[in-house]
Every structure is written in C-alpha cells, then in structure tokens.
Design an enzyme around this catalytic site. Structure first.
Site, PDB file in Angstrom:
ATOM      1  N   HIS A 175     -12.249  91.752 -26.393  1.00  0.00           N
ATOM      2  CA  HIS A 175     -11.495  92.924 -26.843  1.00  0.00           C
ATOM      3  C   HIS A 175     -12.382  94.133 -27.108  1.00  0.00           C
ATOM      4  O   HIS A 175     -11.869  95.252 -27.255  1.00  0.00           O
ATOM      5  CB  HIS A 175     -10.714  92.611 -28.115  1.00  0.00           C
ATOM      6  CG  HIS A 175      -9.612  91.612 -27.930  1.00  0.00           C
ATOM      7  ND1 HIS A 175      -8.655  91.731 -26.944  1.00  0.00           N
ATOM      8  CD2 HIS A 175      -9.312  90.476 -28.615  1.00  0.00           C
ATOM      9  CE1 HIS A 175      -7.822  90.708 -27.026  1.00  0.00           C
ATOM     10  NE2 HIS A 175      -8.200  89.931 -28.010  1.00  0.00           N
ATOM     11  N   ASP A 227      -8.083  83.310 -21.842  1.00  0.00           N
ATOM     12  CA  ASP A 227      -7.651  83.453 -23.231  1.00  0.00           C
ATOM     13  C   ASP A 227      -6.179  83.873 -23.264  1.00  0.00           C
ATOM     14  O   ASP A 227      -5.695  84.550 -22.358  1.00  0.00           O
ATOM     15  CB  ASP A 227      -8.507  84.520 -23.911  1.00  0.00           C
ATOM     16  CG  ASP A 227      -8.349  84.565 -25.413  1.00  0.00           C
ATOM     17  OD1 ASP A 227      -9.215  84.036 -26.119  1.00  0.00           O
ATOM     18  OD2 ASP A 227      -7.352  85.146 -25.891  1.00  0.00           O
ATOM     19  N   HIS A 231      -4.831  86.039 -25.070  1.00  0.00           N
ATOM     20  CA  HIS A 231      -4.762  87.490 -25.206  1.00  0.00           C
ATOM     21  C   HIS A 231      -5.442  88.159 -24.016  1.00  0.00           C
ATOM     22  O   HIS A 231      -6.449  87.671 -23.516  1.00  0.00           O
ATOM     23  CB  HIS A 231      -5.458  87.945 -26.488  1.00  0.00           C
ATOM     24  CG  HIS A 231      -4.942  87.297 -27.734  1.00  0.00           C
ATOM     25  ND1 HIS A 231      -5.505  86.152 -28.260  1.00  0.00           N
ATOM     26  CD2 HIS A 231      -3.910  87.634 -28.537  1.00  0.00           C
ATOM     27  CE1 HIS A 231      -4.842  85.818 -29.353  1.00  0.00           C
ATOM     28  NE2 HIS A 231      -3.862  86.684 -29.538  1.00  0.00           N
ATOM     29  N   ASP A 257      -6.751  79.579 -26.975  1.00  0.00           N
ATOM     30  CA  ASP A 257      -5.616  79.856 -27.844  1.00  0.00           C
ATOM     31  C   ASP A 257      -4.281  79.855 -27.116  1.00  0.00           C
ATOM     32  O   ASP A 257      -3.240  80.125 -27.728  1.00  0.00           O
ATOM     33  CB  ASP A 257      -5.813  81.162 -28.619  1.00  0.00           C
ATOM     34  CG  ASP A 257      -6.507  82.245 -27.815  1.00  0.00           C
ATOM     35  OD1 ASP A 257      -6.711  82.062 -26.604  1.00  0.00           O
ATOM     36  OD2 ASP A 257      -6.863  83.272 -28.408  1.00  0.00           O
TER      37      ASP A 257
END
Length: 337
Positions: free
Chosen positions: A122, A159, A161, A246
C-alpha cells in the site's frame, strides 16, 4: 524453501490490538518448526539509495525523522515507533534478497520467501498507508532492474487488498508488469478493471477484482485464463509474488473464501507460470491477520515446494458473479489477452 527473516522486524511495535503485529512472524516461525527443508537467511538491510529508487526523498526523510522523534500514529491505521525505521529497512532488504536469490538461480526447494514486516504494497511513492511504509516489492523490483540483473519484472499480488502503492509506482512503466486478484471494493478502493496503465506502461497493469465470497476456484480460473497469457506475453525475467494470505476463508478482516489447500493450488499455478515463462520466482510476505490461517498458509506454500500435491476438485467452477469479472478481464486492452 529459504526464508528471509530478521529479528529487527519484530521490533516494529504496533500495539496490543493492531492486526499487523510481530506475532504474525512468530506464528509463521512456529508453523515451520521441524518442517523438512526450511532454512533462514538474515539478509542485509536495503540502502537509502535503493529506497529512493521508488520513494520520494522528502517522504523518506520525513519518515526517518518521525521514527527518530518517537513515532506515533502516521494515520488511523499505520503506527510507528523508533524501531520502525530499522524494521522497514530490514523488510525491504529481505524483499531484495528474495528477488536477487531467485535471479541467481535459487528455485525448487531453495525458492526464496521473504517473511519481513511491515508489509509494503500500500505504500505509495510519497506516503505510508495501510500498515505499509516502504513498498518492499517495488524496492526489490527496482533494485534488480537498476543492477542489471533483470530487464523486466512481473509482480503478482494475491493479497485480498489491492496493492495500490505497487500499481501507482509502476503505472507508467513498461518494464514492470503489475497484476492483482483482490476483493472488489475493499480497502483501499482501487484496482478496477479499467486500470491498465498509462504512457509507456499502457497494458502493463492488470486487475481482477472479484466479489466477496469468492473461493480459490475463481482465483485459479483467473490465473490460468487471464494472468497466465498476460504474464507470458510480457516475458519477465523475474516473477515476484506479493503474498498476502488475508483472502483465507477464516481471516478476520476479509470476506473471501480461499482455503489453506487453495493457497497450495495457487502456489502450484504460479510456479508453473514462472517455469513456462522462463522467469525466476520469489515470494514476499504482505498481509494475513489470522495467526493460524497465516501460518498454515505459509507452511502450505513451503510444502508445495517440498513436494506436496494439493488436491484439486475437477468439477468445481467459479460462481457466476466471479465468472463475469473473469470474462470482462479477458477483453481488456492488455497484450496477451
């Protein structure tokens, strides 16, 4: 597998209730105890010069001063302490180690996996966000390009995200291909189908945002039908996996339904794609916040490289909502599709 690991990464203290804690690495180490073929390498820190290959100098200086002054809340999610500076330099260095060792020929049971923290995908050029300070995968990719060890690098982010930072850093670059399968509309709200790059990077970004509740069956379909042809057409020297766990069906902060066995199947697929593309392969830890599911999934990745064959359900098919996204992705203006 060879796992890159540094004790300095444990000293990044996010507090007692933060999901991105040092317990994540401790759980992984426990799960790998007594596993055949596991070895650890304490790779060197990255350098300031390498970090500046992808991050703005003013931001790097600001982060260093922030940590030196005692740290605190960088934003609502991202926490630093004085020791965070050493942790981020170690974590990015571990990612560089994974890229360099893969390109040096470490494969099979020697395939490198960096288990540093904090995670990185991120982090944008000039800011920290989403638990991330330096973009580990981006630093690693840029470092091996600058050294001449690789001309072209592909990064696959599984991931849950979207890795907005990695995408942004390379969005207008033709020498790095970024692709992501993630849960649509989840933090940070980026990674739409129509985000495919610009300028020299037109066609070198590929996103497959799948609906909540998607299982590994759709991930595998997207890998084979969308990501494989695009990655093979790009012809990378190196394939880096931004390996967050995740999307696991029991992770506490997502709604996806990938099983531990499913991560084994994903590992088989990316290994085959790298082999067929003639690319070196390395893994870099991103998210994953259920300690049991994270550690079990990392152990599964190792077991696949140690010879385990995860079970496939030959009759399983993606849900219609996921299939629709995959079909839309196949029509994107990305070379190879």
């Amino acid at each position: 597998m060879k796992f890159g690991y540094r004790e300095a990464c444990l000293d990044h203290n996010t507090g007692p209730r933060h999901p991105e804690s040092a317990d994540r690495l401790r759980a992984i180490r426990r799960a790998l105890t007594d596993r055949h073929g596991v070895s650890y390498v304490a790779a060197d820190d990255t350098t300031r010069e390498n970090v500046l290959g992808v991050h703005d100098e003013d931001y790097v200086d600001e982060l260093a001063a922030f940590c030196e002054d005692g740290g605190g809340d960088w934003d609502a999610d991202t926490v630093a302490v004085p020791e965070t500076w050493d942790a981020v330099m170690a974590s990015a260095g571990l990612a560089e180690w994974a890229a360099e060792r893969a390109l040096a020929g470490d494969d099979g049971r020697q395939t490198p996996f960096s288990i540093g923290r904090p995670p990185g995908h991120h982090a944008v050029e000039d800011d920290a966000m989403g638990f991330c300070f330096f973009n580990n995968a981006a630093v690693a990719a840029q470092t091996v390009i600058d050294s001449g060890d690789a001309e072209r690098v592909a990064i696959f982010d599984w991931d849950v995200h979207h890795g907005n930072g990695t995408q942004d850093i390379f969005f207008d670059r033709g020498d790095v291909f970024y692709t992501s399968i993630h849960e649509e509309s989840l933090y940070p709200g980026t990674g739409h189908l129509d985000e495919t790059g610009t300028g020299d990077g037109a066609g070198t970004t590929l996103n497959v945002p799948l609906p909540p509740g998607t299982s590994h069956t759709a991930y595998l379909a997207a890998l084979e039908e969308v990501l494989r042809p695009a990655i093979e057409n790009f012809d990378p020297d190196l394939l880096l996996i931004s390996a967050g766990f995740d999307a696991h069906e029991h992770d506490p902060i997502s709604r996806m339904r990938v099983s531990t066995e499913g991560y084994g199947l994903l590992t088989e697929s990316v290994r085959d794609i790298a082999d067929d593309a003639g690319a070196a392969l390395g893994f870099i830890l991103e998210g994953g916040y259920g300690l049991d599911t994270l550690s079990e999934s990392v152990r599964m990745v190792h077991e696949v490289f140690d010879g385990y064959r995860p079970a496939r359900d030959a009759d399983a098919t993606p849900r219609d909502s996921a299939r629709d996204v995959i079909e839309q992705a196949k029509d994107l203006d990305v070379p190879g599709l």
